[in-house]
Motif scaffolding. Structure first.
Motif, PDB file in Angstrom:
ATOM      1  N   GLY A 160     -37.304 -10.035 -39.074  1.00  0.00           N
ATOM      2  CA  GLY A 160     -36.251  -9.914 -40.080  1.00  0.00           C
ATOM      3  C   GLY A 160     -36.871  -9.822 -41.452  1.00  0.00           C
ATOM      4  N   ASN A 161     -36.040  -9.821 -42.446  1.00  0.00           N
ATOM      5  CA  ASN A 161     -36.542  -9.707 -43.820  1.00  0.00           C
ATOM      6  C   ASN A 161     -36.572 -11.026 -44.545  1.00  0.00           C
ATOM      7  N   MET A 162     -36.017 -12.049 -43.915  1.00  0.00           N
ATOM      8  CA  MET A 162     -35.800 -13.364 -44.520  1.00  0.00           C
ATOM      9  C   MET A 162     -34.615 -13.304 -45.480  1.00  0.00           C
ATOM     10  N   LEU A 163     -33.622 -14.077 -45.132  1.00  0.00           N
ATOM     11  CA  LEU A 163     -32.421 -14.192 -45.961  1.00  0.00           C
ATOM     12  C   LEU A 163     -32.378 -15.600 -46.528  1.00  0.00           C
ATOM     13  N   SER A 164     -31.918 -15.719 -47.761  1.00  0.00           N
ATOM     14  CA  SER A 164     -31.794 -17.035 -48.379  1.00  0.00           C
ATOM     15  C   SER A 164     -30.395 -17.202 -48.928  1.00  0.00           C
ATOM     16  N   LYS A 165     -29.908 -18.429 -48.842  1.00  0.00           N
ATOM     17  CA  LYS A 165     -28.576 -18.689 -49.388  1.00  0.00           C
ATOM     18  C   LYS A 165     -28.459 -20.154 -49.779  1.00  0.00           C
ATOM     19  N   LYS A 166     -27.799 -20.384 -50.906  1.00  0.00           N
ATOM     20  CA  LYS A 166     -27.560 -21.765 -51.329  1.00  0.00           C
ATOM     21  C   LYS A 166     -26.165 -22.185 -50.878  1.00  0.00           C
ATOM     22  N   ILE A 167     -26.093 -23.282 -50.137  1.00  0.00           N
ATOM     23  CA  ILE A 167     -24.808 -23.772 -49.640  1.00  0.00           C
ATOM     24  C   ILE A 167     -24.715 -25.274 -49.946  1.00  0.00           C
ATOM     25  N   THR A 168     -23.555 -25.683 -50.435  1.00  0.00           N
ATOM     26  CA  THR A 168     -23.369 -27.093 -50.815  1.00  0.00           C
ATOM     27  C   THR A 168     -22.653 -27.865 -49.705  1.00  0.00           C
ATOM     28  N   ILE A 169     -23.198 -29.036 -49.410  1.00  0.00           N
ATOM     29  CA  ILE A 169     -22.603 -29.929 -48.407  1.00  0.00           C
ATOM     30  C   ILE A 169     -21.314 -30.511 -48.985  1.00  0.00           C
ATOM     31  N   ASN A 170     -20.236 -30.443 -48.221  1.00  0.00           N
ATOM     32  CA  ASN A 170     -18.949 -30.854 -48.787  1.00  0.00           C
ATOM     33  C   ASN A 170     -18.189 -31.884 -47.949  1.00  0.00           C
TER      34      ASN A 170
ATOM     35  N   LEU B  46     -20.275 -23.500 -40.287  1.00  0.00           N
ATOM     36  CA  LEU B  46     -20.319 -24.911 -39.880  1.00  0.00           C
ATOM     37  C   LEU B  46     -20.224 -25.835 -41.101  1.00  0.00           C
ATOM     38  N   ILE B  47     -20.999 -25.527 -42.126  1.00  0.00           N
ATOM     39  CA  ILE B  47     -21.000 -26.371 -43.332  1.00  0.00           C
ATOM     40  C   ILE B  47     -19.648 -26.270 -44.045  1.00  0.00           C
ATOM     41  N   LYS B  48     -19.123 -25.059 -44.151  1.00  0.00           N
ATOM     42  CA  LYS B  48     -17.834 -24.879 -44.846  1.00  0.00           C
ATOM     43  C   LYS B  48     -16.670 -25.503 -44.085  1.00  0.00           C
ATOM     44  N   ASN B  49     -16.816 -25.632 -42.760  1.00  0.00           N
ATOM     45  CA  ASN B  49     -15.789 -26.318 -41.965  1.00  0.00           C
ATOM     46  C   ASN B  49     -16.036 -27.821 -41.900  1.00  0.00           C
ATOM     47  N   ASN B  50     -16.921 -28.305 -42.762  1.00  0.00           N
ATOM     48  CA  ASN B  50     -17.246 -29.741 -42.817  1.00  0.00           C
ATOM     49  C   ASN B  50     -17.660 -30.299 -41.455  1.00  0.00           C
ATOM     50  N   PHE B  51     -18.367 -29.488 -40.678  1.00  0.00           N
ATOM     51  CA  PHE B  51     -18.887 -29.909 -39.374  1.00  0.00           C
ATOM     52  C   PHE B  51     -17.760 -30.361 -38.439  1.00  0.00           C
ATOM     53  N   GLY B  52     -16.558 -29.834 -38.670  1.00  0.00           N
ATOM     54  CA  GLY B  52     -15.422 -30.213 -37.831  1.00  0.00           C
ATOM     55  C   GLY B  52     -14.856 -31.586 -38.173  1.00  0.00           C
TER      56      GLY B  52
END
Lengths: 98, 149
Positions: free
Chosen positions: A8-18, A89-95
């Protein structure tokens, strides 16, 4: 002719734990159950630490509470799907409810 | 401060046990933890451990599980360390056996402390030399000394 491994090309993303409890044991286990479904590698950076996103212990070392920003790097043949799955998964607050 | 020094006492460290069932593991951890504070009832702790494990395995890899309880009955965290003579199948999600259990109880309101304990335990347990040193202990005192070194 020898076939080169698919990269792959390596993807990066910033995601905040909520979620309220942050990356506690159950959330970390769900994280790893998701990432280990994929071939790509995943590295998570947060507050000067860098850990393997396929290790429960690694993820818990971040002690990431609600509001912590994770800088996620994925690389490999299925990096896009993996990143999407983790983001969901993170945006769904891990269920979790809150 | 060493997280094991913070959580454990020699009375709450038990080595070389022949147990092989979830109930026996939780029974041991409950009895050990109940000695930490006389407000704690081992029967209630036992039920709490069972309920928690139903939500998802507390297995964290490398043969280690960390069953835990968030409680409003304590205002500081206490732990108990249990080492099995032989590993047992503890988590359905892995083929690996579990032979080291660090059970702990943590104040319900202090989530940040909970996350810090998880981080400190993970740092220690992710070290192969540390894990193998704990496995080499043949009695409880030796296990306590190696964990808190």
């Amino acid at each position: 002719m020898r076939k080169l491994p698919e990269r792959g090309n390596m993807l990066s993303k910033k995601i905040t734990i909520n979620n309220k409890l942050g990356l506690h044991v159950r959330a970390s286990a769900k994280f790893v159950n998701t990432t280990t479904k994929y071939k790509s590698t995943i590295k998570i950076e947060s507050e000067n630490k860098s850990v393997n996103g396929k290790s429960i212990m690694g993820i818990m070392m971040l002690a990431a509470k609600k509001g912590t920003e994770l800088n996620i790097h994925v690389e490999g043949p299925d990096e896009q799907d993996m990143l999407q799955d983790i983001e969901d998964l993170i945006k769904n607050n891990f269920g979790e409810k809150e | 401060m060493n997280i094991f020094k913070k959580l454990l006492s020699i009375d709450r460290t038990l080595a070389n046990q022949p147990d092989n069932s979830h109930n026996k593991i939780f029974r041991h951890l409950s009895m050990l933890l109940a000695t930490a504070d006389n407000k704690l009832d081992h029967e209630i702790l036992f039920e709490n451990f069972i309920e928690r494990e139903k939500l998802g395995s507390t297995y964290i890899g490398h043969g280690i599980a960390i069953p835990h309880i968030r409680s409003s009955q304590v205002n500081k965290a206490y732990g108990a360390l249990l080492q099995l003579e032989h590993g047992m199948k503890f988590s359905s999600s892995t083929e690996e056996n579990t032979d080291l259990f660090l059970g702990f109880i943590v104040p319900k309101i202090d989530n940040e402390q909970h996350l810090k304990i998880l981080a400190n335990l993970s740092e220690k347990f992710s070290n192969n030399n540390f894990r193998e040193s704990l496995r080499s202990a043949k009695d409880s005192l030796k296990l306590y000394n190696l964990a808190t070194k």
